[in-house]
Design a protein around this motif. Structure first.
Motif, mmCIF file in Angstrom:
data_model
loop_
_atom_site.group_PDB
_atom_site.id
_atom_site.type_symbol
_atom_site.label_atom_id
_atom_site.label_comp_id
_atom_site.label_asym_id
_atom_site.label_seq_id
_atom_site.Cartn_x
_atom_site.Cartn_y
_atom_site.Cartn_z
ATOM 1 N N PRO A 227 -10.409 -0.326 36.033
ATOM 2 C CA PRO A 227 -11.163 -0.711 34.604
ATOM 3 C C PRO A 227 -12.139 0.272 34.035
ATOM 4 C CG PRO A 227 -11.617 -2.403 35.990
ATOM 5 C CD PRO A 227 -10.747 -1.574 36.686
ATOM 6 N N LEU A 228 -12.331 0.599 32.819
ATOM 7 C CA LEU A 228 -13.535 1.494 32.475
ATOM 8 C C LEU A 228 -14.991 0.899 32.796
ATOM 9 C CD1 LEU A 228 -11.768 3.065 29.278
ATOM 10 C CD2 LEU A 228 -11.969 4.052 31.726
ATOM 11 N N SER A 229 -15.055 -0.532 32.476
ATOM 12 C CA SER A 229 -16.115 -0.966 32.631
ATOM 13 C C SER A 229 -16.110 -2.430 33.761
ATOM 14 C CB SER A 229 -16.849 -1.229 31.561
ATOM 15 O OG SER A 229 -16.357 -2.295 30.766
ATOM 16 N N PRO A 230 -17.258 -2.953 34.206
ATOM 17 C CA PRO A 230 -17.022 -4.099 35.095
ATOM 18 C C PRO A 230 -17.164 -5.213 34.288
ATOM 19 C CG PRO A 230 -19.070 -3.023 35.578
ATOM 20 C CD PRO A 230 -18.349 -2.114 34.582
ATOM 21 N N HIS A 231 -15.936 -6.269 34.529
ATOM 22 C CA HIS A 231 -16.175 -7.390 33.563
ATOM 23 C C HIS A 231 -15.737 -8.649 34.588
ATOM 24 C CE1 HIS A 231 -11.598 -6.663 33.657
ATOM 25 N NE2 HIS A 231 -12.101 -5.282 33.419
ATOM 26 N N ILE A 232 -15.200 -9.556 34.122
ATOM 27 C CA ILE A 232 -14.983 -10.971 34.719
ATOM 28 C C ILE A 232 -13.933 -10.674 35.927
ATOM 29 C CG2 ILE A 232 -13.987 -13.183 34.814
ATOM 30 C CD1 ILE A 232 -15.667 -13.352 32.138
ATOM 31 N N THR A 233 -12.867 -9.679 35.810
ATOM 32 C CA THR A 233 -11.884 -9.490 36.720
ATOM 33 C C THR A 233 -12.650 -8.753 38.001
ATOM 34 O OG1 THR A 233 -11.381 -7.380 35.753
ATOM 35 C CG2 THR A 233 -9.985 -9.277 35.097
ATOM 36 N N ILE A 234 -13.780 -8.270 37.796
ATOM 37 C CA ILE A 234 -14.218 -7.503 39.104
ATOM 38 C C ILE A 234 -15.363 -8.261 39.624
ATOM 39 C CG2 ILE A 234 -15.622 -5.664 39.584
ATOM 40 C CD1 ILE A 234 -14.042 -3.925 37.773
ATOM 41 N N TYR A 235 -16.450 -8.835 38.942
ATOM 42 C CA TYR A 235 -17.401 -9.654 39.211
ATOM 43 C C TYR A 235 -17.218 -11.209 38.806
ATOM 44 C CZ TYR A 235 -20.033 -5.195 39.389
ATOM 45 O OH TYR A 235 -20.337 -3.916 39.703
ATOM 46 N N SER A 236 -17.042 -11.858 39.806
ATOM 47 C CA SER A 236 -16.772 -13.285 39.662
ATOM 48 C C SER A 236 -18.180 -13.919 39.285
ATOM 49 C CB SER A 236 -16.370 -14.080 40.934
ATOM 50 O OG SER A 236 -17.050 -13.928 41.879
ATOM 51 N N TRP A 237 -18.511 -15.100 38.524
ATOM 52 C CA TRP A 237 -19.724 -15.397 38.213
ATOM 53 C C TRP A 237 -20.290 -16.411 39.462
ATOM 54 C CZ3 TRP A 237 -22.189 -14.499 33.901
ATOM 55 C CH2 TRP A 237 -21.503 -13.929 32.838
ATOM 56 N N SER A 238 -21.319 -16.021 39.871
ATOM 57 C CA SER A 238 -21.987 -16.624 40.847
ATOM 58 C C SER A 238 -23.164 -17.294 40.526
ATOM 59 C CB SER A 238 -22.321 -15.554 42.005
ATOM 60 O OG SER A 238 -23.384 -14.776 41.494
ATOM 61 N N LEU A 239 -23.872 -18.399 41.201
ATOM 62 C CA LEU A 239 -25.186 -19.037 40.892
ATOM 63 C C LEU A 239 -26.156 -17.855 40.819
ATOM 64 C CD1 LEU A 239 -26.216 -21.670 40.574
ATOM 65 C CD2 LEU A 239 -26.699 -21.524 43.168
ATOM 66 N N PRO A 240 -26.627 -17.264 41.544
ATOM 67 C CA PRO A 240 -27.721 -16.216 41.420
ATOM 68 C C PRO A 240 -27.625 -15.575 40.132
ATOM 69 C CG PRO A 240 -27.028 -16.233 43.697
ATOM 70 C CD PRO A 240 -25.992 -16.876 43.074
ATOM 71 N N MET A 241 -26.210 -15.012 39.827
ATOM 72 C CA MET A 241 -26.306 -14.269 38.470
ATOM 73 C C MET A 241 -26.284 -15.245 37.236
ATOM 74 S SD MET A 241 -22.646 -12.537 37.017
ATOM 75 C CE MET A 241 -22.190 -11.858 38.611
ATOM 76 N N MET A 242 -25.900 -16.306 37.456
ATOM 77 C CA MET A 242 -26.115 -17.344 36.181
ATOM 78 C C MET A 242 -27.607 -17.926 35.998
ATOM 79 S SD MET A 242 -23.409 -17.590 34.558
ATOM 80 C CE MET A 242 -23.870 -18.788 33.476
ATOM 81 N N MET A 243 -28.330 -18.022 36.961
ATOM 82 C CA MET A 243 -29.522 -18.454 37.022
ATOM 83 C C MET A 243 -30.285 -17.231 36.761
ATOM 84 S SD MET A 243 -30.156 -20.841 40.270
ATOM 85 C CE MET A 243 -31.610 -21.422 39.784
ATOM 86 N N SER A 244 -30.115 -15.917 36.937
ATOM 87 C CA SER A 244 -31.118 -14.857 36.437
ATOM 88 C C SER A 244 -30.733 -14.786 34.969
ATOM 89 C CB SER A 244 -30.246 -13.450 37.092
ATOM 90 O OG SER A 244 -30.818 -12.307 36.441
ATOM 91 N N ILE A 245 -29.413 -14.932 34.380
ATOM 92 C CA ILE A 245 -29.201 -14.930 33.017
ATOM 93 C C ILE A 245 -30.010 -16.088 32.361
ATOM 94 C CG2 ILE A 245 -27.414 -15.424 31.177
ATOM 95 C CD1 ILE A 245 -25.359 -13.816 33.206
ATOM 96 N N CYS A 246 -30.043 -17.099 32.774
ATOM 97 C CA CYS A 246 -30.843 -18.467 32.159
ATOM 98 C C CYS A 246 -32.133 -18.279 32.324
ATOM 99 C CB CYS A 246 -30.193 -19.645 32.822
ATOM 100 S SG CYS A 246 -28.461 -20.066 32.594
ATOM 101 N N HIS A 247 -32.738 -17.568 33.459
ATOM 102 C CA HIS A 247 -33.921 -17.399 33.420
ATOM 103 C C HIS A 247 -34.459 -16.430 32.085
ATOM 104 C CE1 HIS A 247 -38.030 -17.192 35.353
ATOM 105 N NE2 HIS A 247 -38.065 -15.790 35.294
ATOM 106 N N ARG A 248 -33.643 -15.449 32.061
ATOM 107 C CA ARG A 248 -34.168 -14.684 30.791
ATOM 108 C C ARG A 248 -34.006 -15.426 29.685
ATOM 109 N NH1 ARG A 248 -31.442 -11.080 34.260
ATOM 110 N NH2 ARG A 248 -32.810 -9.200 34.839
ATOM 111 N N GLY A 249 -33.176 -16.191 29.544
ATOM 112 C CA GLY A 249 -32.477 -16.946 28.247
ATOM 113 C C GLY A 249 -33.740 -18.063 27.935
ATOM 114 N N SER A 250 -34.293 -18.798 29.001
ATOM 115 C CA SER A 250 -35.159 -19.548 29.015
ATOM 116 C C SER A 250 -36.656 -18.868 28.594
ATOM 117 C CB SER A 250 -35.385 -20.360 29.995
ATOM 118 O OG SER A 250 -35.793 -19.685 31.242
ATOM 119 N N GLY A 251 -37.075 -17.676 28.987
ATOM 120 C CA GLY A 251 -38.089 -17.069 28.686
ATOM 121 C C GLY A 251 -38.185 -16.706 27.175
#
Length: 169
Positions: free
Chosen positions: A51-75
């Motif tokens: 694929p031309l860019s990484p997406h859900i088929t390449i990277y599965s959602w993990s706890l550290p990834m989701m917590m990093s996104i939520c940390h930015r969102g909560s900030g």
């Protein structure tokens, strides 16, 4: 040293300006053109069926990834909330006590008030506990994969417990 380098560069430019034949003599033809390089790049990538860019088929959602996104969102949410609260204090007439009296006059149930307090305090608690986790990482502690997941679960549990406690006040 810098003066000698500047003098050498100035002489080279002056020679190139006065006699263009000197510059042509130093030119080396390129092995391939940009168009050939681009065609070779795209033919290699299309042949690999990636694929031309990484997406859900390449990277599965993990706890550290989701917590990093939520940390930015909560900030971002905390910054926006504080800014809006300060702006509203300047623009809305009345003082804090009058606004509290207005809320009391609405006769909201205790469950709704507790839920609202929990919703207001949980981003703050999450951002605080996860920020402490990031500070531990800056010290070089807890960087192994199992420790990332363990500290993530600890942050989530502490967030819920401290948010419940603060909402109960």
């Amino acid at each position: 040293m810098a003066a000698l380098l500047l003098r050498h560069a100035g002489r080279h430019c002056l020679r190139a300006h006065l006699s263009p034949q000197l510059c042509i003599r130093n030119v080396v033809p390129m092995g391939t053109t940009a168009k050939e390089e681009m065609e070779r790049f795209w033919s290699k990538n299309t042949a690999s069926n990636r694929p031309l860019s990484p997406h859900i088929t390449i990277y599965s959602w993990s706890l550290p990834m989701m917590m990093s996104i939520c940390h930015r969102g909560s900030g971002i949410a905390l910054s926006a909330g504080v800014s809006l609260f300060g702006l509203s204090a300047l623009l809305i007439p009345g003082n804090f006590e009058s606004h509290l009296e207005l809320l009391k006059a609405l006769c909201l149930g205790p469950a709704l008030i507790y839920t609202a307090k929990f919703a207001l305090v949980s981003p703050l608690m999450y951002h605080t506990w996860n920020g402490l986790r990031h500070l531990m990482w800056d010290l070089g502690k807890g960087l192994k994969i199992p420790q990332l997941y363990q500290s993530g679960v600890v942050v989530l549990v502490l967030t819920v417990l401290s948010s419940l406690g603060l909402a109960a006040m």
